[in-house]
Design an enzyme around this catalytic site. Sequence first.
Site, short mmCIF file in Angstrom:
data_model
loop_
_atom_site.label_atom_id
_atom_site.label_comp_id
_atom_site.label_asym_id
_atom_site.label_seq_id
_atom_site.Cartn_x
_atom_site.Cartn_y
_atom_site.Cartn_z
N ASP A 1 -5.05 49.62 -19.61
CA ASP A 1 -5.19 49.73 -18.16
C ASP A 1 -3.79 49.76 -17.53
O ASP A 1 -2.89 49.01 -17.94
CB ASP A 1 -6.01 48.56 -17.60
N ILE A 2 -3.62 50.58 -16.54
CA ILE A 2 -2.31 50.74 -15.89
C ILE A 2 -1.93 49.51 -15.07
O ILE A 2 -0.76 49.29 -14.78
CB ILE A 2 -2.30 52.03 -15.02
N ASN B 1 -18.13 47.98 -14.58
CA ASN B 1 -18.45 48.04 -13.16
C ASN B 1 -19.27 49.30 -12.91
O ASN B 1 -18.91 50.39 -13.37
CB ASN B 1 -17.17 48.09 -12.32
N GLU C 1 -14.35 51.98 -9.32
CA GLU C 1 -13.43 52.82 -8.55
C GLU C 1 -13.31 54.22 -9.14
O GLU C 1 -13.15 55.19 -8.40
CB GLU C 1 -12.05 52.16 -8.48
N VAL C 2 -13.33 54.31 -10.46
CA VAL C 2 -13.16 55.62 -11.10
C VAL C 2 -14.54 56.11 -11.55
O VAL C 2 -15.22 55.44 -12.33
CB VAL C 2 -12.19 55.52 -12.30
N HIS D 1 -16.51 53.69 -17.80
CA HIS D 1 -15.50 52.98 -18.58
C HIS D 1 -15.90 51.54 -18.72
O HIS D 1 -16.49 50.97 -17.81
CB HIS D 1 -14.11 53.09 -17.94
N HIS E 1 -14.15 47.75 -19.52
CA HIS E 1 -12.90 47.00 -19.60
C HIS E 1 -13.02 46.01 -20.75
O HIS E 1 -14.01 45.26 -20.83
CB HIS E 1 -12.68 46.19 -18.32
#
Length: 121
Positions: free
Chosen positions: A33-34, A91, A99-100, A104, A106
Site C-alpha cells: 500500500d502506498i 472494504n 475508495e478504489v 482489493h 488489505h
Amino acid sequence: MTYDPNNIFARILRGEIPCNKVYEDDFTLAFHDISPQAPVHILVIPKGQYTSLDDFAANASEPEAAALLRACAKVAEIAGVTGTGWRLLGNVGADGGQEVPHLHFHVFGGRHLGRMVAKPS
Ligand code: AMP
C-alpha cells in the site's frame, strides 16, 4: 456499478503506474500500500475487472476465487507475519469505506492491530 477501467488499480495492472510488487500469479497481484497503516500493509487484487467483493462473489470463476484467497495467506507468509498473526480487511462500498473501485483486500500485520472496527467518534 460499472467497472471504471481507469481506476488506479486497473492502471497498475496495465503497467501504466508502478507498484511495489509482493506476489503475482495468473489471477492475482499483490503490492505494498502506498500509505501503509501498519508495518505490513499489502493490497491483494484480482487481475479480473471486479468493482467489489459483491461483484466478485457473483461473477468470478472458482479458480479466480481460490487464487485470491490463497494469495492473501501467501502474502502474509511472504511478509513474515504468519506466526505473529495478521488481519485481512475488505472494504465494500460507501459505508465500508471503499475508495478504489477495483476489488482489493488489505493484509495488515507487524504490530498488534487493536480493535476490529473503530468506535464511532
Ligand atoms: P480502500 O479505502 O479500501 O479503497 O483502500 C484503497 C487503498 O489503496 C488505500 O489504502 C490507499 O493507500 C491505496 N492506494 C491508493 N493508490 C495506491 C497506489 N498507487 N499504490 C498502492 N496503494 C495505493
